[in-house]
Design an enzyme around this catalytic site. Sequence first.
Site, PDB file in Angstrom:
ATOM      1  N   LEU A 162      -2.270 -85.931  -6.542  1.00  0.00           N
ATOM      2  CA  LEU A 162      -3.605 -85.525  -6.107  1.00  0.00           C
ATOM      3  C   LEU A 162      -4.196 -84.626  -7.200  1.00  0.00           C
ATOM      4  O   LEU A 162      -3.513 -83.760  -7.740  1.00  0.00           O
ATOM      5  CB  LEU A 162      -3.478 -84.755  -4.786  1.00  0.00           C
ATOM      6  CG  LEU A 162      -4.711 -84.710  -3.901  1.00  0.00           C
ATOM      7  CD1 LEU A 162      -5.200 -86.121  -3.570  1.00  0.00           C
ATOM      8  CD2 LEU A 162      -4.384 -83.966  -2.608  1.00  0.00           C
ATOM      9  N   LEU A 187      -0.208 -90.606 -10.461  1.00  0.00           N
ATOM     10  CA  LEU A 187       0.297 -90.553  -9.085  1.00  0.00           C
ATOM     11  C   LEU A 187       0.388 -89.125  -8.564  1.00  0.00           C
ATOM     12  O   LEU A 187       1.465 -88.638  -8.243  1.00  0.00           O
ATOM     13  CB  LEU A 187       1.673 -91.226  -9.014  1.00  0.00           C
ATOM     14  CG  LEU A 187       1.713 -92.665  -9.525  1.00  0.00           C
ATOM     15  CD1 LEU A 187       3.124 -93.235  -9.416  1.00  0.00           C
ATOM     16  CD2 LEU A 187       0.734 -93.541  -8.756  1.00  0.00           C
ATOM     17  N   ASP A 238      -8.230 -92.006  -3.051  1.00  0.00           N
ATOM     18  CA  ASP A 238      -8.897 -93.305  -3.025  1.00  0.00           C
ATOM     19  C   ASP A 238     -10.168 -93.357  -2.177  1.00  0.00           C
ATOM     20  O   ASP A 238     -10.530 -94.413  -1.680  1.00  0.00           O
ATOM     21  CB  ASP A 238      -7.920 -94.392  -2.520  1.00  0.00           C
ATOM     22  CG  ASP A 238      -6.711 -94.532  -3.424  1.00  0.00           C
ATOM     23  OD1 ASP A 238      -6.834 -94.247  -4.630  1.00  0.00           O
ATOM     24  OD2 ASP A 238      -5.651 -94.932  -2.922  1.00  0.00           O
ATOM     25  N   GLY A 281       1.804 -96.875 -18.535  1.00  0.00           N
ATOM     26  CA  GLY A 281       0.636 -96.608 -19.380  1.00  0.00           C
ATOM     27  C   GLY A 281       0.055 -97.836 -20.060  1.00  0.00           C
ATOM     28  O   GLY A 281      -0.602 -97.716 -21.091  1.00  0.00           O
ATOM     29  N   SER A 282       0.234 -99.008 -19.449  1.00  0.00           N
ATOM     30  CA  SER A 282      -0.321-100.197 -20.117  1.00  0.00           C
ATOM     31  C   SER A 282      -1.855-100.187 -20.082  1.00  0.00           C
ATOM     32  O   SER A 282      -2.501-100.632 -21.030  1.00  0.00           O
ATOM     33  CB  SER A 282       0.243-101.484 -19.518  1.00  0.00           C
ATOM     34  OG  SER A 282      -0.159-101.628 -18.190  1.00  0.00           O
ATOM     35  N   ASN A 283      -2.433 -99.656 -19.018  1.00  0.00           N
ATOM     36  CA  ASN A 283      -3.900 -99.537 -19.005  1.00  0.00           C
ATOM     37  C   ASN A 283      -4.372 -98.485 -20.001  1.00  0.00           C
ATOM     38  O   ASN A 283      -5.405 -98.669 -20.652  1.00  0.00           O
ATOM     39  CB  ASN A 283      -4.407 -99.197 -17.597  1.00  0.00           C
ATOM     40  CG  ASN A 283      -4.471-100.427 -16.719  1.00  0.00           C
ATOM     41  OD1 ASN A 283      -5.342-101.274 -16.891  1.00  0.00           O
ATOM     42  ND2 ASN A 283      -3.526-100.545 -15.792  1.00  0.00           N
ATOM     43  N   HIS A 311      -7.988 -98.541  -9.115  1.00  0.00           N
ATOM     44  CA  HIS A 311      -7.085 -98.853  -8.005  1.00  0.00           C
ATOM     45  C   HIS A 311      -6.878-100.372  -7.963  1.00  0.00           C
ATOM     46  O   HIS A 311      -7.863-101.128  -8.018  1.00  0.00           O
ATOM     47  CB  HIS A 311      -7.679 -98.361  -6.682  1.00  0.00           C
ATOM     48  CG  HIS A 311      -6.730 -98.529  -5.540  1.00  0.00           C
ATOM     49  ND1 HIS A 311      -5.654 -97.690  -5.335  1.00  0.00           N
ATOM     50  CD2 HIS A 311      -6.656 -99.478  -4.578  1.00  0.00           C
ATOM     51  CE1 HIS A 311      -4.968 -98.110  -4.281  1.00  0.00           C
ATOM     52  NE2 HIS A 311      -5.558 -99.192  -3.797  1.00  0.00           N
ATOM     53  N   ASN A 345     -11.040 -93.380 -11.260  1.00  0.00           N
ATOM     54  CA  ASN A 345      -9.696 -93.921 -11.018  1.00  0.00           C
ATOM     55  C   ASN A 345      -9.775 -95.440 -10.937  1.00  0.00           C
ATOM     56  O   ASN A 345     -10.759 -95.991 -10.437  1.00  0.00           O
ATOM     57  CB  ASN A 345      -9.146 -93.374  -9.694  1.00  0.00           C
ATOM     58  CG  ASN A 345      -7.740 -93.874  -9.407  1.00  0.00           C
ATOM     59  OD1 ASN A 345      -6.865 -93.868 -10.272  1.00  0.00           O
ATOM     60  ND2 ASN A 345      -7.500 -94.331  -8.177  1.00  0.00           N
ATOM     61  N   GLU A 402      -7.408-105.905 -14.509  1.00  0.00           N
ATOM     62  CA  GLU A 402      -7.508-104.538 -15.039  1.00  0.00           C
ATOM     63  C   GLU A 402      -7.697-104.574 -16.548  1.00  0.00           C
ATOM     64  O   GLU A 402      -8.564-103.871 -17.092  1.00  0.00           O
ATOM     65  CB  GLU A 402      -6.249-103.738 -14.700  1.00  0.00           C
ATOM     66  CG  GLU A 402      -6.094-103.475 -13.228  1.00  0.00           C
ATOM     67  CD  GLU A 402      -4.858-102.663 -12.896  1.00  0.00           C
ATOM     68  OE1 GLU A 402      -4.888-101.982 -11.882  1.00  0.00           O
ATOM     69  OE2 GLU A 402      -3.865-102.711 -13.645  1.00  0.00           O
TER      70      GLU A 402
END
Length: 197
Positions: free
Chosen positions: A94, A92, A152, A19-21, A111, A109, A181
């Site tokens: 669907l 992670l 993706d 969860g760093s983002n 990526h 999202n 990011e």
Amino acid sequence: MSLDSDKKIRLAIFASGAGSNAENCLRFFHQHPDITIPLIVTNNPQAGVIAIAEKHGVPCRIITNKQWQQPENGLAVLAEFAIDFILLAGYLALVPGELIRKYPHRIFNIHPALLPDFGGKGMYGKNVHQAVFDKGVDETGITVHEVDEVYDEGRILFQISIDITPNDTPESIESRVRELEYAYLPGIVEKLLLNNI
Ligand code: GRF
């Protein structure tokens, strides 16, 4: 001019890992005039993002993949928090079709590579950077895209690249992509939500 506080755009972040983002976004949008993050969602009861949400005083709900098999469970949580947009940051799983249909063009999202290359099933975390390294390509980067029902493959909204140098390793590629990011994701999300992209 900013929106009234009760009219702020409400963004939920979905994450499965460290969860760093998510944390970077929580910092960026803290006291933002127009956007707030009132909810974190994880599908992983062990995820580091749970402690991050707690540290920032933001509710975190665990909705497992099994629970998502009855999508009304998750949809009810999003309705409870009056969520307008969703950002997947290291999520992670669907996303169920019901959720995508409920939030058309409102789920994004991040990526850690330049889609359409190095995307799809299994292409997450270190696997992505290892694959980039093994292929010997001369650049990598990040992609922010809309989420649809295929991994993706949603519309690409933003990309930025860096050159890969002869000294790079999968680990150095990973850390350089992470820097991208952290530097770009919150600002891009801000623009998307405020309709400036
Ligand atoms: C990030 O590299 C993101 O691009 C990818 O998963 C990773 C999540 O890392 N989708 P963190 O949980 O935000 O630290």
